[in-house]
Design a protein around this motif. Structure first.
Motif, PDB file in Angstrom:
ATOM      1  N   MET A   1      49.413 -74.047 134.041  1.00 25.74           N
ATOM      2  CA  MET A   1      48.164 -73.564 132.659  1.00 25.74           C
ATOM      3  C   MET A   1      48.505 -74.186 131.702  1.00 25.74           C
ATOM      4  SD  MET A   1      47.603 -69.547 133.518  1.00 25.74           S
ATOM      5  CE  MET A   1      48.480 -68.464 132.586  1.00 25.74           C
ATOM      6  N   GLU A   4      45.710 -73.791 128.570  1.00 23.55           N
ATOM      7  CA  GLU A   4      44.655 -72.713 128.617  1.00 23.55           C
ATOM      8  C   GLU A   4      45.342 -71.966 127.410  1.00 23.55           C
ATOM      9  OE1 GLU A   4      43.784 -69.636 132.259  1.00 23.55           O
ATOM     10  OE2 GLU A   4      44.168 -72.055 132.367  1.00 23.55           O
ATOM     11  N   SER A 107      45.859 -65.182 131.579  1.00 23.94           N
ATOM     12  CA  SER A 107      44.724 -66.177 130.872  1.00 23.94           C
ATOM     13  C   SER A 107      44.141 -64.714 130.806  1.00 23.94           C
ATOM     14  CB  SER A 107      44.498 -66.619 132.333  1.00 23.94           C
ATOM     15  OG  SER A 107      44.095 -66.398 133.123  1.00 23.94           O
ATOM     16  N   GLU A 109      40.594 -66.179 132.145  1.00 27.20           N
ATOM     17  CA  GLU A 109      40.371 -65.921 133.248  1.00 27.20           C
ATOM     18  C   GLU A 109      41.115 -64.853 134.206  1.00 27.20           C
ATOM     19  OE1 GLU A 109      40.945 -69.119 136.952  1.00 27.20           O
ATOM     20  OE2 GLU A 109      39.822 -69.873 135.736  1.00 27.20           O
TER      21      GLU A 109
END
Length: 117
Positions: A1, A4, A107, A109
């Motif tokens: 990631m 991110e 994250s 997400e």
């Protein structure tokens, strides 16, 4: 990631006193959660555990923060506020036998996947 943005995710579990889960969740839904959100805290999800561990009534609250510093600051400001202290605090705290908190980094997400709304 790589690159991110990360989010601090707090999982809080509550072991409730016998016979109090319905009222605890009513106060959470009607008073505590709206108060948290008005204070700028991001509530991801909350509710009753699907399993009563060792026969105990349990509930949870998941919140997200931009950083550990934000987590500490918002907790301190909210739980020291007049709105909490004179609002739903007693109705919530009086029904809790014990609670446990875990804080992780994840994250955006992952947080969005957990959001109830």
């Amino acid at each position: 990631m790589p690159g991110e943005a990360t989010v601090i995710l707090e999982f809080r579990t509550y072991r409730l006193k016998p016979g109090t889960s319905d009222e605890f969740l009513r106060v959470m839904t009607g008073e505590s959660i709206p108060l948290l959100e008005r204070a700028g805290l991001r509530v991801v999800d909350f509710g009753r555990s699907l399993v009563a561990e060792d026969g105990h009534e349990e509930a949870y609250l998941i919140r997200a923060f931009g950083s550990l510093e934000e987590h500490e600051r918002q907790e301190r400001e909210f739980y020291g506020s007049e709105a909490w202290l004179t609002g739903p605090r007693e109705a919530i705290v009086s029904r809790i036998e014990s609670y446990h908190t875990i804080v992780i980094e994840t994250s955006e997400e992952a947080v969005k996947a957990l959001e109830r709304r």
